[in-house]
Design a protein around this motif. Structure first.
Motif, PDB file in Angstrom:
ATOM      1  N   GLN A  13      33.384 -11.857 -13.185  1.00 16.36           N
ATOM      2  CA  GLN A  13      34.283 -12.992 -13.398  1.00 16.36           C
ATOM      3  C   GLN A  13      33.831 -13.931 -14.519  1.00 16.36           C
ATOM      4  O   GLN A  13      34.556 -14.851 -14.864  1.00 16.36           O
ATOM      5  CB  GLN A  13      34.448 -13.791 -12.104  1.00 16.36           C
ATOM      6  CG  GLN A  13      35.246 -13.055 -11.046  1.00 16.36           C
ATOM      7  CD  GLN A  13      35.525 -13.947  -9.855  1.00 16.36           C
ATOM      8  OE1 GLN A  13      34.613 -14.466  -9.225  1.00 16.36           O
ATOM      9  NE2 GLN A  13      36.799 -14.116  -9.544  1.00 16.36           N
ATOM     10  N   HIS A  97      42.855 -17.389  -6.145  1.00 17.70           N
ATOM     11  CA  HIS A  97      43.000 -15.931  -6.016  1.00 17.70           C
ATOM     12  C   HIS A  97      41.735 -15.305  -5.431  1.00 17.70           C
ATOM     13  O   HIS A  97      40.669 -15.396  -6.030  1.00 17.70           O
ATOM     14  CB  HIS A  97      43.301 -15.297  -7.370  1.00 17.70           C
ATOM     15  CG  HIS A  97      43.459 -13.818  -7.319  1.00 17.70           C
ATOM     16  ND1 HIS A  97      44.540 -13.214  -6.718  1.00 17.70           N
ATOM     17  CD2 HIS A  97      42.667 -12.823  -7.761  1.00 17.70           C
ATOM     18  CE1 HIS A  97      44.397 -11.903  -6.809  1.00 17.70           C
ATOM     19  NE2 HIS A  97      43.264 -11.644  -7.440  1.00 17.70           N
ATOM     20  N   ASP A 133      44.893 -16.551 -11.165  1.00 19.45           N
ATOM     21  CA  ASP A 133      45.615 -15.293 -11.318  1.00 19.45           C
ATOM     22  C   ASP A 133      46.865 -15.508 -12.175  1.00 19.45           C
ATOM     23  O   ASP A 133      47.136 -14.755 -13.110  1.00 19.45           O
ATOM     24  CB  ASP A 133      45.987 -14.756  -9.934  1.00 19.45           C
ATOM     25  CG  ASP A 133      46.162 -13.259  -9.904  1.00 19.45           C
ATOM     26  OD1 ASP A 133      45.437 -12.555 -10.632  1.00 19.45           O
ATOM     27  OD2 ASP A 133      47.037 -12.787  -9.150  1.00 19.45           O
ATOM     28  N   CYS A 136      45.835 -16.255 -15.846  1.00 18.73           N
ATOM     29  CA  CYS A 136      45.414 -15.051 -16.571  1.00 18.73           C
ATOM     30  C   CYS A 136      46.610 -14.150 -16.882  1.00 18.73           C
ATOM     31  O   CYS A 136      46.685 -13.560 -17.963  1.00 18.73           O
ATOM     32  CB  CYS A 136      44.360 -14.295 -15.775  1.00 18.73           C
ATOM     33  SG  CYS A 136      42.770 -15.147 -15.727  1.00 18.73           S
ATOM     34  N   GLU A 137      47.547 -14.069 -15.944  1.00 21.06           N
ATOM     35  CA  GLU A 137      48.750 -13.261 -16.169  1.00 21.06           C
ATOM     36  C   GLU A 137      49.561 -13.838 -17.339  1.00 21.06           C
ATOM     37  O   GLU A 137      49.998 -13.105 -18.224  1.00 21.06           O
ATOM     38  CB  GLU A 137      49.596 -13.235 -14.896  1.00 21.06           C
ATOM     39  CG  GLU A 137      50.807 -12.338 -14.994  1.00 21.06           C
ATOM     40  CD  GLU A 137      51.580 -12.289 -13.683  1.00 21.06           C
ATOM     41  OE1 GLU A 137      52.821 -12.387 -13.746  1.00 21.06           O
ATOM     42  OE2 GLU A 137      50.948 -12.163 -12.618  1.00 21.06           O
ATOM     43  N   SER A 141      45.469 -11.722 -20.033  1.00 21.25           N
ATOM     44  CA  SER A 141      44.174 -11.062 -19.838  1.00 21.25           C
ATOM     45  C   SER A 141      43.462 -11.612 -18.606  1.00 21.25           C
ATOM     46  O   SER A 141      43.303 -12.831 -18.471  1.00 21.25           O
ATOM     47  CB  SER A 141      43.280 -11.270 -21.057  1.00 21.25           C
ATOM     48  OG  SER A 141      41.978 -10.747 -20.804  1.00 21.25           O
ATOM     49  N   PRO A 142      42.974 -10.721 -17.742  1.00 19.30           N
ATOM     50  CA  PRO A 142      42.189 -11.178 -16.589  1.00 19.30           C
ATOM     51  C   PRO A 142      40.777 -11.614 -16.991  1.00 19.30           C
ATOM     52  O   PRO A 142      40.068 -12.214 -16.195  1.00 19.30           O
ATOM     53  CB  PRO A 142      42.142  -9.939 -15.689  1.00 19.30           C
ATOM     54  CG  PRO A 142      42.270  -8.784 -16.623  1.00 19.30           C
ATOM     55  CD  PRO A 142      43.168  -9.266 -17.732  1.00 19.30           C
ATOM     56  N   LYS A 143      40.394 -11.350 -18.225  1.00 25.16           N
ATOM     57  CA  LYS A 143      39.032 -11.633 -18.668  1.00 25.16           C
ATOM     58  C   LYS A 143      38.800 -13.088 -19.060  1.00 25.16           C
ATOM     59  O   LYS A 143      37.687 -13.448 -19.420  1.00 25.16           O
ATOM     60  CB  LYS A 143      38.661 -10.722 -19.836  1.00 25.16           C
ATOM     61  CG  LYS A 143      38.606  -9.269 -19.431  1.00 25.16           C
ATOM     62  CD  LYS A 143      38.190  -8.395 -20.571  1.00 25.16           C
ATOM     63  CE  LYS A 143      38.123  -6.946 -20.102  1.00 25.16           C
ATOM     64  NZ  LYS A 143      37.620  -6.081 -21.134  1.00 25.16           N
ATOM     65  N   LEU A 145      39.466 -15.750 -16.990  1.00 29.30           N
ATOM     66  CA  LEU A 145      39.415 -16.614 -15.811  1.00 29.30           C
ATOM     67  C   LEU A 145      38.339 -17.677 -15.959  1.00 29.30           C
ATOM     68  O   LEU A 145      38.550 -18.842 -15.619  1.00 29.30           O
ATOM     69  CB  LEU A 145      39.161 -15.788 -14.540  1.00 29.30           C
ATOM     70  CG  LEU A 145      38.962 -16.619 -13.270  1.00 29.30           C
ATOM     71  CD1 LEU A 145      40.233 -17.383 -12.915  1.00 29.30           C
ATOM     72  CD2 LEU A 145      38.520 -15.740 -12.117  1.00 29.30           C
TER      73      LEU A 145
END
Length: 188
Positions: A13, A97, A133, A136-137, A141-143, A145
């Motif tokens: 994370q 999340h 969540d 990032c959406e 990118s989820p990277k 956070l």
């Protein structure tokens, strides 16, 4: 004046990078800083936490329970696990999340994180919920956070630096191709 910050979450994370950015911002402002990370379980899903101390007369990067001014929780259960470190009047910035623990996955348990968030709201006092969540959406990118969480903490005056301060350090730390996305995440 001293400030104790605890950053927690699970492997993957960005806890360690977040810690390094805060430490580097402190050094850029001539604020003494000490940090210590527990990264032995930093594989995806393992518990990771970082202690940061800012200010004068520091002798150890770790601090005792009931002395954290701020907990930044990248995962709700990890924030609850570290809650004994929060001092009275301290603040919690937590991602809403959850990350399903491996043990819950293997046992077929259901973990939504909502019970952890309710517990934090009842027991931590000053809690800022961040929908990491969704952020990032929307950012694609989820990277990022870690930058979303760090930006939320900075914008809510729980870290003694500005978004610009953190952005300057980030641009010296991460690869240039990630600057724009990380800047957007800090300001989300």
């Amino acid at each position: 004046m001293q400030s104790n910050i605890l950053i927690c979450g699970v492997g993957g994370q960005g806890i360690v990078l977040t810690s390094k950015l805060i430490a580097a911002a402190a050094m850029a402002h001539d604020i003494p800083v000490m940090s210590a990370e527990t990264i032995g379980m930093a594989q995806k899903g393992g518990s990771v936490f970082s202690f940061l101390r800012l200010g004068d007369d520091l002798y150890c990067p770790m601090f005792p329970e009931r002395s954290a001014d701020l907990i930044i929780g990248f995962e709700p259960a990890e924030a609850v696990r570290m809650l004994p470190y929060l001092k009275d009047g301290g603040k919690v910035v937590v991602n809403t999340h959850p990350i399903m623990p491996v043990t819950a996955t293997l046992s077929g348990s259901d973990y939504t994180g909502s019970e952890m968030l309710d517990y934090l709201k009842r027991n931590a006092g000053d809690v800022l919920l961040v929908d990491g969540d969704k952020a990032c959406e929307e950012l694609g990118s989820p990277k990022v956070l870690n930058m979303v969480m760090l930006g939320a903490a900075v914008r809510n005056d729980v870290i003694p630096f500005s978004v610009d301060d953190i952005e300057d350090i980030m641009k010296k730390t991460v690869k240039p191709q990630f600057h724009e996305l990380n800047s957007k995440a800090l300001r989300y």
